[in-house]
Design a protein around this motif. Structure first.
Motif, short mmCIF file in Angstrom:
data_model
loop_
_atom_site.label_atom_id
_atom_site.label_comp_id
_atom_site.label_asym_id
_atom_site.label_seq_id
_atom_site.Cartn_x
_atom_site.Cartn_y
_atom_site.Cartn_z
N PRO A 1 51.94 22.94 6.05
CA PRO A 1 51.06 24.32 5.98
C PRO A 1 52.24 25.32 6.14
CG PRO A 1 49.91 22.78 7.29
CD PRO A 1 51.30 21.88 6.98
N ASP A 2 53.31 25.07 6.90
CA ASP A 2 54.31 26.33 7.16
C ASP A 2 55.22 26.42 5.81
OD1 ASP A 2 55.53 23.62 7.93
OD2 ASP A 2 57.35 24.72 8.01
N GLN A 3 55.02 25.54 4.81
CA GLN A 3 55.78 25.78 3.57
C GLN A 3 54.87 26.20 2.49
OE1 GLN A 3 56.85 21.62 3.48
NE2 GLN A 3 58.79 21.83 3.45
N PHE A 4 53.79 26.24 2.84
CA PHE A 4 52.62 26.76 1.57
C PHE A 4 53.01 28.04 1.37
CE2 PHE A 4 48.62 27.90 -0.48
CZ PHE A 4 48.32 26.65 -0.92
N PRO A 5 53.03 28.66 -0.05
CA PRO A 5 52.99 30.35 -0.17
C PRO A 5 51.94 30.90 0.08
CG PRO A 5 52.69 29.02 -2.21
CD PRO A 5 52.79 27.96 -1.17
N VAL A 6 51.50 30.93 1.34
CA VAL A 6 50.23 31.88 1.69
C VAL A 6 50.24 33.31 1.31
CG1 VAL A 6 49.14 32.73 4.20
CG2 VAL A 6 50.22 30.39 3.81
N GLU A 7 51.29 34.11 1.42
CA GLU A 7 51.34 35.58 1.19
C GLU A 7 50.74 36.03 -0.03
OE1 GLU A 7 54.00 33.82 2.39
OE2 GLU A 7 53.95 34.71 4.54
N PRO A 8 51.19 35.16 -1.38
CA PRO A 8 50.51 35.73 -2.63
C PRO A 8 49.15 35.48 -2.66
CG PRO A 8 52.35 34.38 -2.95
CD PRO A 8 52.11 34.37 -1.49
N PHE A 9 48.55 34.26 -1.77
CA PHE A 9 47.18 34.02 -1.95
C PHE A 9 46.29 35.39 -1.23
CE2 PHE A 9 48.58 30.03 -3.35
CZ PHE A 9 47.41 29.51 -4.18
N GLU A 10 47.01 35.62 0.06
CA GLU A 10 46.42 36.66 1.06
C GLU A 10 46.26 37.85 0.22
OE1 GLU A 10 48.54 36.23 4.70
OE2 GLU A 10 47.13 34.70 5.10
N ALA A 11 47.33 38.13 -0.52
CA ALA A 11 47.48 39.60 -1.11
C ALA A 11 46.35 39.66 -2.29
CB ALA A 11 48.76 39.55 -1.87
N ALA A 12 45.98 38.22 -2.84
CA ALA A 12 44.89 38.24 -3.93
C ALA A 12 43.29 38.43 -3.19
CB ALA A 12 45.02 37.16 -4.72
N GLY A 13 43.41 38.38 -1.84
CA GLY A 13 42.19 38.37 -1.23
C GLY A 13 41.71 37.12 -0.70
N TYR A 14 42.38 36.11 -0.89
CA TYR A 14 42.11 34.58 -0.50
C TYR A 14 42.36 34.23 1.11
CZ TYR A 14 40.64 33.96 -5.15
OH TYR A 14 39.94 34.05 -6.57
N ARG A 15 41.46 33.68 1.55
CA ARG A 15 41.93 32.95 3.07
C ARG A 15 42.02 31.51 2.77
NH1 ARG A 15 37.41 33.25 6.88
NH2 ARG A 15 38.81 32.27 8.13
N LEU A 16 42.92 30.73 3.56
CA LEU A 16 43.39 29.53 3.20
C LEU A 16 43.06 28.56 4.36
CD1 LEU A 16 46.82 30.62 1.64
CD2 LEU A 16 45.13 29.40 0.50
N ALA A 17 42.84 27.30 3.84
CA ALA A 17 42.85 26.08 4.84
C ALA A 17 43.80 25.11 4.09
CB ALA A 17 41.48 25.59 5.11
N ILE A 18 44.77 24.83 4.96
CA ILE A 18 45.87 23.75 4.49
C ILE A 18 46.10 22.53 5.22
CG2 ILE A 18 48.40 23.92 3.67
CD1 ILE A 18 48.20 27.18 3.80
N HIS A 19 46.19 21.46 4.71
CA HIS A 19 46.55 20.14 5.32
C HIS A 19 47.36 19.44 4.47
CE1 HIS A 19 45.95 16.62 7.86
NE2 HIS A 19 45.10 16.14 6.91
N GLY A 20 48.72 19.50 4.88
CA GLY A 20 49.69 18.39 4.24
C GLY A 20 50.94 18.11 5.18
N LEU A 21 51.52 17.07 4.60
CA LEU A 21 52.37 16.56 5.39
C LEU A 21 53.78 16.36 4.69
CD1 LEU A 21 50.21 13.51 6.92
CD2 LEU A 21 50.95 15.66 8.06
N ASN A 22 54.97 17.03 4.68
CA ASN A 22 55.97 16.79 4.00
C ASN A 22 55.91 16.91 2.43
OD1 ASN A 22 57.77 16.50 6.39
ND2 ASN A 22 56.96 14.50 6.59
N GLN A 23 56.63 16.26 1.50
CA GLN A 23 56.23 16.31 0.34
C GLN A 23 55.14 15.51 -0.40
OE1 GLN A 23 59.02 14.62 1.60
NE2 GLN A 23 59.70 12.87 0.59
N TRP A 24 54.57 14.67 0.25
CA TRP A 24 53.52 13.98 -0.44
C TRP A 24 52.26 14.33 0.02
CZ3 TRP A 24 56.39 10.96 -3.02
CH2 TRP A 24 57.73 10.57 -2.81
#
Length: 133
Positions: free
Chosen positions: A39-62
């Motif tokens: 989640p801390d690597q996800f490109p959040v800012e461009p989505f928020e700028a486009a008006g989207y909220r995010l839920a993210i669940h990820g572990l490393n590169q897999w």
């Protein structure tokens, strides 16, 4: 409400394509699989700028899953009852991988809210492979 799903195969590599798709197709909520980041690597800012909220669940590169919604995003769950774990070695403790993410979308719109799941199901192995179990 317009819903879509996409195996993005690395959101950090394809963020511009995903955002262009959301705009072009007027998508309200997008379920993404194989985001390949924490989640801390996800490109959040461009989505928020486009008006989207995010839920993210990820572990490393897999693996990894995410939901982007511009019509509300509530009641997020990172697993479901009975979700199996996986261990590469039989003596290892199984780990529940980042392959499921559910959220209620649509509460902030005139549409009826729906439960949306982003699921990344194992693929590319023989049917007898232990990962399918």
């Amino acid at each position: 409400m317009r819903l879509a799903t996409w195996n993005v195969n690395s959101i950090r590599t394809r963020v511009d394509r995903v955002l262009a798709f959301l705009e072009r197709e007027d998508v309200d909520a997008l379920a993404m699989q194989e985001i390949k980041c924490r989640p801390d690597q996800f490109p959040v800012e461009p989505f928020e700028a486009a008006g989207y909220r995010l839920a993210i669940h990820g572990l490393n590169q897999w693996n990894g899953v995410a939901i982007a919604s511009r019509v509300g995003l509530d009641d997020v769950a990172t697993s479901f009852p009975g979700q199996p774990g996986w261990a590469a070695k039989s003596e290892a403790e199984p780990v529940v991988e980042a392959r499921a993410l559910g959220a209620t979308v649509g509460a902030a719109s005139e549409a009826r809210p729906v439960r949306l799941w982003s699921l990344y199901v194992p693929n590319g192995r023989e049917l007898t492979h232990p990962h399918y179990t």
